[in-house]
Design a protein around this motif. Sequence first.
Motif, PDB file in Angstrom:
ATOM      1  N   ALA B  79     -19.751 -27.882  32.178  1.00  0.00           N
ATOM      2  CA  ALA B  79     -21.096 -27.940  32.241  1.00  0.00           C
ATOM      3  C   ALA B  79     -22.214 -28.248  33.233  1.00  0.00           C
ATOM      4  CB  ALA B  79     -21.981 -28.573  30.937  1.00  0.00           C
ATOM      5  N   ARG B  81     -20.995 -27.970  35.981  1.00  0.00           N
ATOM      6  CA  ARG B  81     -20.865 -27.023  37.246  1.00  0.00           C
ATOM      7  C   ARG B  81     -22.577 -26.102  37.223  1.00  0.00           C
ATOM      8  NH1 ARG B  81     -14.642 -28.211  37.174  1.00  0.00           N
ATOM      9  NH2 ARG B  81     -14.665 -26.330  35.748  1.00  0.00           N
ATOM     10  N   ALA B  82     -22.271 -25.272  35.715  1.00  0.00           N
ATOM     11  CA  ALA B  82     -22.801 -24.352  35.977  1.00  0.00           C
ATOM     12  C   ALA B  82     -24.135 -24.496  35.504  1.00  0.00           C
ATOM     13  CB  ALA B  82     -23.244 -24.130  34.152  1.00  0.00           C
ATOM     14  N   LEU B  83     -24.549 -26.417  35.831  1.00  0.00           N
ATOM     15  CA  LEU B  83     -26.537 -26.480  36.015  1.00  0.00           C
ATOM     16  C   LEU B  83     -26.354 -26.931  36.914  1.00  0.00           C
ATOM     17  CD1 LEU B  83     -26.474 -28.316  32.363  1.00  0.00           C
ATOM     18  CD2 LEU B  83     -27.889 -26.456  32.564  1.00  0.00           C
ATOM     19  N   GLU B  85     -25.318 -26.119  39.639  1.00  0.00           N
ATOM     20  CA  GLU B  85     -24.249 -25.841  41.284  1.00  0.00           C
ATOM     21  C   GLU B  85     -25.818 -24.515  41.311  1.00  0.00           C
ATOM     22  OE1 GLU B  85     -20.850 -22.990  41.382  1.00  0.00           O
ATOM     23  OE2 GLU B  85     -19.972 -25.458  40.644  1.00  0.00           O
ATOM     24  N   ARG B  86     -26.553 -23.858  40.162  1.00  0.00           N
ATOM     25  CA  ARG B  86     -27.723 -23.052  40.063  1.00  0.00           C
ATOM     26  C   ARG B  86     -28.793 -24.339  40.428  1.00  0.00           C
ATOM     27  NH1 ARG B  86     -28.291 -18.147  38.263  1.00  0.00           N
ATOM     28  NH2 ARG B  86     -26.127 -18.575  38.272  1.00  0.00           N
ATOM     29  N   ILE B  90     -31.138 -22.935  43.644  1.00  0.00           N
ATOM     30  CA  ILE B  90     -32.669 -23.142  42.854  1.00  0.00           C
ATOM     31  C   ILE B  90     -33.302 -23.949  44.401  1.00  0.00           C
ATOM     32  CG2 ILE B  90     -34.291 -23.166  41.841  1.00  0.00           C
ATOM     33  CD1 ILE B  90     -32.603 -22.205  39.371  1.00  0.00           C
ATOM     34  N   VAL B 137     -36.264 -27.874  41.667  1.00  0.00           N
ATOM     35  CA  VAL B 137     -36.022 -26.778  40.173  1.00  0.00           C
ATOM     36  C   VAL B 137     -37.747 -26.524  39.578  1.00  0.00           C
ATOM     37  CG1 VAL B 137     -34.744 -25.945  38.239  1.00  0.00           C
ATOM     38  CG2 VAL B 137     -33.823 -27.230  40.871  1.00  0.00           C
ATOM     39  N   ASN B 139     -37.819 -26.237  36.290  1.00  0.00           N
ATOM     40  CA  ASN B 139     -37.410 -25.433  34.611  1.00  0.00           C
ATOM     41  C   ASN B 139     -37.324 -26.526  34.517  1.00  0.00           C
ATOM     42  OD1 ASN B 139     -36.115 -24.533  33.147  1.00  0.00           O
ATOM     43  ND2 ASN B 139     -35.439 -22.149  34.882  1.00  0.00           N
ATOM     44  N   LEU B 142     -33.689 -26.405  32.405  1.00  0.00           N
ATOM     45  CA  LEU B 142     -32.563 -25.801  33.519  1.00  0.00           C
ATOM     46  C   LEU B 142     -32.788 -28.148  33.173  1.00  0.00           C
ATOM     47  CD1 LEU B 142     -32.240 -24.555  35.923  1.00  0.00           C
ATOM     48  CD2 LEU B 142     -30.963 -24.369  34.388  1.00  0.00           C
TER      49      LEU B 142
END
Lengths: 223, 223
Positions: B79, B81-83, B85-86, B90, B137, B139, B142
């Motif tokens: 999880a 990595r998904a969050l 890295e994004r 950004i 970010v 956001n 996120l």
Amino acid sequence: MRASDRAYATLLEDIQRGSLPPGAVVAELEQAERLGISRTPMREAIGRLLADGLVRQQSPRVMVVADFDADDIRELFEARRALEERAARIAAERGERAVFAALAADFAAAHPESCELAADEYYALIARFDAAVDAAVGNRYLTGALRTVRAHLARARGLARDNHARLRASVAEHTLIAEAIAAGDPELAAHATHVHLHRALAAILTSIADPAGSATSIPEGPQ
Amino acid sequence: MRASDRAYATLLEDIQRGSLPPGAVVAELEQAERLGISRTPMREAIGRLLADGLVRQQSPRVMVVADFDADDIRELFEARRALEERAARIAAERGERAVFAALAADFAAAHPESCELAADEYYALIARFDAAVDAAVGNRYLTGALRTVRAHLARARGLARDNHARLRASVAEHTLIAEAIAAGDPELAAHATHVHLHRALAAILTSIADPAGSATSIPEGPQ
DNA sequence: TTTCGCGTTAATGTATACGCTAGTGATGGC
DNA sequence: GCCATCACTAGCGTATACATTAACGCGAAA
């Protein structure tokens, strides 16, 4: 079922359907009396909505329904991209291929022709697909984050009124994603998800900017 | 500060530090009496921990601290990595470059030599970096998901005892990430984050599998 | 007329009492 | 001797009473 669970489910649906619009004050006593329960379980329900981000505290004593404008939707889809692209990738790597092959067939067989019925059918199919992805991913942290994101996403349905052409396109996009997962192709699954989210976001933003709908391209009608 | 906030902060730290180990029963009355408050705010605190996933209900009436073994850590890093890295991507796209240039310099200047002090200093620097990424970010969806993930991540610190070599390597990895964001290079920022998370996960799993530590490569000593 | 301050009021934060359920132990029957 | 059933108990879910605080309105002064 506990009273606090019913209160949470009711308020969640009220916020998602828009009967509690952004900025509406969520008062403990008022909502508790509306549902015929006491303040304690209602307080717990509001606390859960606060943790979800669907409610925010405008001041130390007053809770309001969180805003949800075009910028919020862009942020939401940015988070969706991070989570769902990864989820699709993982599902393609280690999901049960037969499950997604069956879903791909169901998507391919779905033809949203009539207005109301087809939309509900479509959303139910999407929910089944999401559940299958969650099961394939098998990661409570990812699926937990996705659960929150989906709770917010449901609010967008009220803003962007059902568009037949968009519904058909969305079904086609999901068919491709399901097929990619069934084929064990992580790259295609992720990229197809990216394309789907891009188009879904564009459709929602267009629908918001042009409330008259897609029947006429000239926004001249009332409401 | 509200009593429920203090209760949440206290229980959160107890779980993160391991004084409430996985599987420990979290009883309302017991914990409320321990902190000198009543059941109502303690109930709210436990509810928040339940929403975070740090506590789960073992049966309809008993709450326990959530498990946290090697498999959980692998899921958590998936999880992350998904969050992250994004988020790094950004931040490189639209972050304040000067902020991350300064952070890169701070990381480069940090030399974790002594044992205890350096680890705290390191974690404080990481927290500043995380806050800067969140701000860049911009956001809430996120960053909200990242907040939950970080709450779980803190539990891993208790499992993997401080390793000097790993700490130095982690500082170097963060230096690169901060430099990539400062340079406005999204690809490098994302890939450097990927590398960092890969190495951090490997270090934690090694530390768990080999509790004797890194001083001797032969795991023969007690504890 | 506008702004600052104080008082009132209402809603939140907390404590506690009550009811209910489930878990546990003992006792009786098989 | 073992299993099943019943009773007791302990802890949770809910309701409600009390304490506290912030929000709002009114009045006075500038």
